[in-house]
Motif scaffolding. Structure first.
Motif, mmCIF file in Angstrom:
data_model
loop_
_atom_site.group_PDB
_atom_site.id
_atom_site.type_symbol
_atom_site.label_atom_id
_atom_site.label_comp_id
_atom_site.label_asym_id
_atom_site.label_seq_id
_atom_site.Cartn_x
_atom_site.Cartn_y
_atom_site.Cartn_z
ATOM 1 N N GLY A 162 20.968 40.724 36.008
ATOM 2 C CA GLY A 162 20.863 41.799 35.031
ATOM 3 C C GLY A 162 22.232 42.089 34.449
ATOM 4 N N ASP A 163 22.281 42.804 33.347
ATOM 5 C CA ASP A 163 23.560 43.084 32.683
ATOM 6 C C ASP A 163 24.526 43.845 33.580
ATOM 7 N N GLY A 164 24.038 44.747 34.400
ATOM 8 C CA GLY A 164 24.916 45.546 35.249
ATOM 9 C C GLY A 164 25.262 44.901 36.577
ATOM 10 N N ASP A 165 24.684 43.762 36.887
ATOM 11 C CA ASP A 165 24.944 43.102 38.167
ATOM 12 C C ASP A 165 26.381 42.596 38.237
ATOM 13 N N MET A 166 26.972 42.758 39.410
ATOM 14 C CA MET A 166 28.309 42.205 39.644
ATOM 15 C C MET A 166 28.114 40.792 40.198
ATOM 16 N N ILE A 167 28.730 39.835 39.549
ATOM 17 C CA ILE A 167 28.586 38.443 39.959
ATOM 18 C C ILE A 167 29.926 37.915 40.442
ATOM 19 N N ALA A 168 29.886 36.852 41.226
ATOM 20 C CA ALA A 168 31.102 36.238 41.762
ATOM 21 C C ALA A 168 31.514 35.076 40.867
ATOM 22 N N LEU A 169 32.794 35.066 40.488
ATOM 23 C CA LEU A 169 33.334 33.999 39.643
ATOM 24 C C LEU A 169 34.434 33.260 40.382
ATOM 25 N N ARG A 170 34.472 31.959 40.164
ATOM 26 C CA ARG A 170 35.514 31.118 40.739
ATOM 27 C C ARG A 170 36.637 31.006 39.701
ATOM 28 N N VAL A 171 37.826 31.474 40.053
ATOM 29 C CA VAL A 171 38.979 31.427 39.154
ATOM 30 C C VAL A 171 40.179 30.943 39.952
ATOM 31 N N GLY A 172 40.878 29.955 39.421
ATOM 32 C CA GLY A 172 42.051 29.412 40.105
ATOM 33 C C GLY A 172 43.228 30.375 40.090
ATOM 34 N N TYR A 173 44.098 30.256 41.078
ATOM 35 C CA TYR A 173 45.262 31.147 41.192
ATOM 36 C C TYR A 173 46.190 31.011 39.987
ATOM 37 N N ALA A 174 46.299 29.814 39.459
ATOM 38 C CA ALA A 174 47.220 29.576 38.341
ATOM 39 C C ALA A 174 46.673 30.062 37.004
ATOM 40 N N GLU A 175 45.438 30.463 36.923
ATOM 41 C CA GLU A 175 44.835 30.908 35.664
ATOM 42 C C GLU A 175 45.100 32.398 35.437
ATOM 43 N N LYS A 176 46.371 32.721 35.190
ATOM 44 C CA LYS A 176 46.799 34.117 35.075
ATOM 45 C C LYS A 176 46.206 34.811 33.858
ATOM 46 N N ALA A 177 46.096 34.109 32.737
ATOM 47 C CA ALA A 177 45.540 34.723 31.523
ATOM 48 C C ALA A 177 44.069 35.093 31.736
ATOM 49 N N LEU A 178 43.343 34.218 32.386
ATOM 50 C CA LEU A 178 41.934 34.478 32.655
ATOM 51 C C LEU A 178 41.779 35.631 33.639
ATOM 52 N N ARG A 179 42.640 35.691 34.644
ATOM 53 C CA ARG A 179 42.589 36.799 35.601
ATOM 54 C C ARG A 179 42.848 38.130 34.904
ATOM 55 N N ALA A 180 43.793 38.148 33.979
ATOM 56 C CA ALA A 180 44.098 39.372 33.224
ATOM 57 C C ALA A 180 42.907 39.781 32.363
#
Length: 116
Positions: free
Chosen positions: A63-81
């Protein structure tokens, strides 16, 4: 009527006791049940058959309000921001980003959603 009955046997198509019904109903036969009515002292043989088959739109997994888990690499600083800006939080226990599904839906980040 059904409250007095007890289902004792549940047979799949092809098992002993279903051969004639398989010949009659073919691929439409789902199962055969033997029901026993103690009050009337009768045994009923019932069949479950498929009477209609049509496309079913698959319900959305999140659903739109559901919190989902995403895989993001440590070096992907722009994406983390970017994830922080839309309300994402780092989960140090599971080492994943928790983000509202509505902020990821329809983007390339959908491919990074982890199955839970």
């Amino acid at each position: 009527m059904l409250k007095n009955m007890k289902t004792q046997t549940h047979l799949k198509p092809g098992q002993k006791g279903t051969k004639r019904l398989v010949a009659e109903y073919g691929q439409s036969l789902v199962c055969v049940r033997y029901r026993y009515d103690k009050v009337r002292r009768v045994r009923l043989k019932t069949v479950e058959i498929i009477v209609e088959e049509k496309a079913w739109p698959f319900p959305p997994e999140h659903g739109d309000g559901d919190m989902i888990a995403l895989r993001v690499g440590y070096a992907e600083k722009a994406l983390r921001a970017k994830l922080k800006a839309v309300g994402g939080r780092w989960d140090p226990v599971e080492k994943v980003w928790r983000v509202p599904f509505c902020s990821v839906q329809g983007t390339e980040l959908e491919a990074r959603i982890l199955k839970e």
